[in-house]
Design an enzyme around this catalytic site. Structure first.
Site, PDB file in Angstrom:
ATOM      1  N   GLY A 520     -12.747  -6.826  -4.641  1.00  0.00           N
ATOM      2  CA  GLY A 520     -13.000  -5.640  -3.851  1.00  0.00           C
ATOM      3  C   GLY A 520     -14.176  -4.879  -4.414  1.00  0.00           C
ATOM      4  O   GLY A 520     -14.876  -5.350  -5.326  1.00  0.00           O
ATOM      5  N   ASP A 615     -14.171 -18.067 -14.007  1.00  0.00           N
ATOM      6  CA  ASP A 615     -15.128 -17.446 -13.078  1.00  0.00           C
ATOM      7  C   ASP A 615     -16.286 -16.808 -13.835  1.00  0.00           C
ATOM      8  O   ASP A 615     -16.711 -15.698 -13.543  1.00  0.00           O
ATOM      9  CB  ASP A 615     -14.420 -16.403 -12.217  1.00  0.00           C
ATOM     10  CG  ASP A 615     -15.215 -16.074 -10.944  1.00  0.00           C
ATOM     11  OD1 ASP A 615     -16.088 -16.887 -10.565  1.00  0.00           O
ATOM     12  OD2 ASP A 615     -14.955 -15.021 -10.350  1.00  0.00           O
TER      13      ASP A 615
END
Length: 808
Positions: A520, A615
């Site tokens: 987000g 990641d």
């Protein structure tokens, strides 16, 4: 090397003195007939690279005619050639260098010639002048300075202790003249020292030989025509910025070198200690050691008794704790073989209070006495009670040493290949040098940190509860501390109210938005105490949710490292899931390489939990105000057991382009997944190009593929970002590219561990790098790691994290 002139000059001293009565001004780079140089006068090469004149290397009033790099090149005087190295003069103002009878001649204060080029004057008809070239070659020419004919004499044919770019180390088969390097006696005396370096005169032996007086000391090994290097100097293969040449023909044989970039300044030095050093100039006008041979620590007892040798340092010897140099003046001159002696004498027996100091060495000294299978305590007592025992060690049995301890090689305390030697020391030295063990220091720091967190948390709890007590009565998750685990060691985090978060971000204003990822948006916020924070708010559209939120809470709350972003708290209110981090004012990392590898190594090996990030990418590396990198976003991370090395998943997550092939195709991951991601990141930083930008090019689907094609063609420098290509340290940039290729190899077993990556990045040019195989995804056949039927949206812009469903 010509030194004292022959007797034919002596009868002309009177005539020569007449020339010296008046000093004619010199051209910038030339000494012509009827001109002279004395006192503080110098000549400077046309481009300002080199300067020639009188210099004094030590404390004595001994002056020499020498050549050194000008101040625009080197911050400190670096002498590269000396004329009268065996016969100094005592008064530079009364001594004169001038052209006389076709020769360059130096006469001392007594008007006696002490050095000359010693050419036969009958061959030097016409005017003669000496010109200092920008190559560092002093040439004696007939006629004007623009005369392009062969020089009558040149300093390149008579080197002292330095080989300059374009100079030769060899011999002339016609004249039998040799070009040999000879060390200085020490840093303050340029007279010929013990060591000499020359090309092997036997043409069947195409190598360089280093001599210690009349004994062969070292050899370079034979010349390899394929790699253009000497076999016994592997460091030459790692130096991508130099061209090396070995030439042999009917007239001469010689070795020479030059940098590929003409702007690079470098030199070979034969040091007074017998070490051959290749040095290059950095932008700071300081010399950097590129490589050296022989490794001084490989020379037996090169540092003398009770000292250790560290090969990565220019001042490679140091006394052990409790010891000091026998002759400090020798050590100041980098002459270490005299060794060290105790500052304080030791007494015999346990009652004296003496003991031992630990020394970590690559191996034990070889003059040990084996005592058998005693316990380590018994071994210690055996040495302590024997007056002549100077050290003991334990390695599958007890060994003790008598007399001098020689040939110690310094290693780090956590180096698994080292040995611990216990050196006998006086009680006063033990007390003086007593240090806290790292494990104890960590425990103390952790305890203090824990107390601070508890105290801070308590006051924050009171403050938060006072303001939110009524509002939080009906919320099960609303408590002053948020439990992010279930064990006794699990961490608790401060919880922030939604009202405080809204106020800090000005109601999540677009102007405060720092960026957005798969989780987000992230906003900059200012808390009531004017503390700047980064606030990450879970988007309701995000494919991530409670699982990733809890995963990040659990991991970040437990991890503390200077290279990890610190989590300050969270907010769970009105269905909002918000994480609050320390603020990184320099945003994400794009082109600069910092200590990211240290942070990855920490989570792989040294943290309380063994973690695979999954990641790792540029947008997840944040920079603080001092440009220190911090690894962030642990929402995708996985915890491994201490002895677990790999795992499989049905849910492939991460960012396309940073995923290793075994993970993208099969969901198989290990710490080598993070290594692969780091390799991509490393190539992005050096090249200044995004990996995602290459997906639109059929011929080169990845950054690694594009870089590899250039590398194979010997055009590795073209991989480096153009904006820094001319100013960066090329060898370091090329080393980073090489390490990047090693990290992105297709097979996980071929990739290095993060600890090895750090070693390769931090090592100097003498640190050997293994050859790299073709990187994965560098050909078109490897460009589709996830089957298109299962991955309809295949492209990511290397900024948004994606969850990729993968059938098993």
């Amino acid at each position: 090397m010509n030194t004292k002139p022959n007797s034919k000059f002596l009868f002309s001293v009177t005539l020569l003195c007449a020339f010296l009565e008046s000093h004619v001004s010199l051209a910038a780079d030339t000494i012509s007939e009827n001109q002279s140089l004395s006192g503080d006068q110098t000549i400077v090469s046309a481009g300002g690279m080199f300067e020639l004149g009188f210099f004094k290397p030590g404390q004595l009033s001994n002056y020499y005619i020498g050549m050194w790099y000008s101040k625009q090149v080197a911050s400190e005087m670096t002498v590269v050639w000396v004329a009268n190295r065996e016969i100094p003069v005592s008064d530079r103002f009364s001594s004169v260098l001038s052209i006389f009878e076709g020769n360059l001649v130096l006469v001392n204060e007594s008007k006696t010639p002490v050095w000359s080029t010693n050419l036969n004057s009958t061959t030097n008809s016409g005017s003669v002048q000496a010109v200092l070239l920008d190559s560092g070659n002093l040439v004696l020419k007939a006629g004007s300075s623009n005369n392009t004919s062969e020089p009558l004499w040149q300093s390149f044919d008579h080197p002292t202790h330095t080989l300059l770019q374009g100079g030769k180390l060899g011999f002339n088969k016609i004249t039998n003249h040799t070009q040999i390097l000879t060390s200085w006696k020490n840093l303050e005396d340029p007279a010929p020292g013990f060591y000499s370096l020359e090309l092997a005169l036997d043409e069947s032996n195409s190598s360089i030989l280093l001599w210690n007086r009349s004994k062969q000391y070292w050899t370079s090994g034979s010349w390899d025509e394929t790699s253009h290097t000497f076999n016994a100097i592997p460091e030459m293969r790692l130096n991508y910025i130099f061209n090396y040449s070995y030439v042999t023909n009917e007239n001469e044989s010689y070795f020479t070198y030059s940098p590929k970039n003409p702007k690079i300044v470098s030199r070979y030095l034969l040091s007074a200690s017998g070490q051959i050093q290749l040095l290059r100039m950095e932008n700071s006008k300081q010399w950097k050691l590129v490589w050296s041979q022989p490794r001084q620590c490989d020379v037996y007892a090169s540092c003398g008794a009770f000292s250790s040798c560290k090969p990565t340092s220019l001042n490679y010897c140091k006394c052990l704790k409790g010891f000091e140099p026998n002759q400090q003046s020798d050590w100041d001159l980098q002459f270490y073989s005299g060794g060290c002696s105790r500052r304080t004498g030791v007494k015999c027996g346990n009652a004296a209070g003496d003991g031992f100091l630990e020394v970590n060495s690559g191996s034990f000294p070889d003059n040990r006495q084996y005592e058998g299978f005693l316990s380590i305590e018994s071994c210690r007592s055996a040495c302590l009670n024997e007056c002549q025992c100077t050290a003991y060690g334990y390695d599958n049995g007890c060994s003790i040493w008598h007399g001098d301890v020689l040939n110690l090689h310094e290693v780090e305390a956590n180096d698994g290949d080292g040995r611990t030697l216990y050196i006998r020391a006086a009680a006063s030295d033990i007390k003086e040098k007593r240090v806290i063990k790292p494990s104890l220091l960590i425990a103390i720091v952790s305890t203090i940190t824990g107390l601070i967190v508890v105290i801070f948390g308590y006051f924050l709890w009171k403050k938060t509860m006072g303001k939110k007590r009524e509002h939080k009565k009906n919320h099960n998750e609303s408590k002053s501390k948020f439990d992010v685990g279930g064990g006794k060691d699990d961490a608790e985090l401060p919880i922030f109210g939604l009202r405080a978060v809204v106020a800090a971000t000005n109601n999540f204003a677009e102007a405060n938005k720092l960026g957005e990822g798969g989780f987000g948006p992230v906003y900059k916020g200012i808390l009531a105490e004017n503390q700047e924070v980064a606030i990450k708010r879970l988007s309701k559209r995000s494919g991530q949710g409670h699982e990733e939120f809890m995963n990040e809470l659990k991991l970040i709350a437990k991890l503390q490292h200077t290279s990890l972003v610190r989590l300050l708290g969270c907010c769970l209110e009105d269905e909002e899931m918000i994480l609050i981090y320390e603020y990184m004012p320099n945003r994400s990392l794009d082109k600069l390489l910092f200590g990211i590898a240290q942070g990855v190594l920490y989570i792989h090996k040294y943290s309380r939990l063994k973690i695979i990030h999954r990641d790792l990418k540029a947008s997840n590396i944040l920079l603080d105000g001092d440009l220190n990198p911090k690894i962030s976003d642990f929402g995708m991370a996985r915890i491994f057991g201490i002895n677990q090395n790999e795992a499989n998943t049905n849910r492939v997550v991460g960012t396309y382009g940073y995923m290793s092939p075994e993970y993208a195709r099969y969901g198989h991951f290990s710490e080598k997944l993070d290594v692969f991601s780091f390799g991509v990141l490393l190539l992005e930083i050096v090249s200044g190009k995004k990996n995602a930008a290459f997906y639109r090019f059929e011929h080169s689907p990845t950054l690694a593929g594009w870089a590899w094609e250039l590398w194979k063609e010997g055009r590795g420098m073209e991989v480096i970002d153009e904006s820094v290509r001319e100013t960066c340290q090329l060898d370091e940039a090329l080393r980073c590219i090489h390490v990047g290729f090693l990290c992105v190899q297709e097979a996980p077993d071929d990739r290095p561990t993060m600890s090895l990556v750090i070693h390769m990045l931090q090592g100097n040019e003498s640190t050997s790098l293994p050859p790299s195989k073709e990187p994965t995804f560098s050909t078109h056949r490897n460009s589709n790691p996830v089957r298109s039927s299962e991955m309809p949206t295949i492209f990511s812009h290397n900024s948004v994290t994606m969850s990729l469903p993968e059938g098993r």
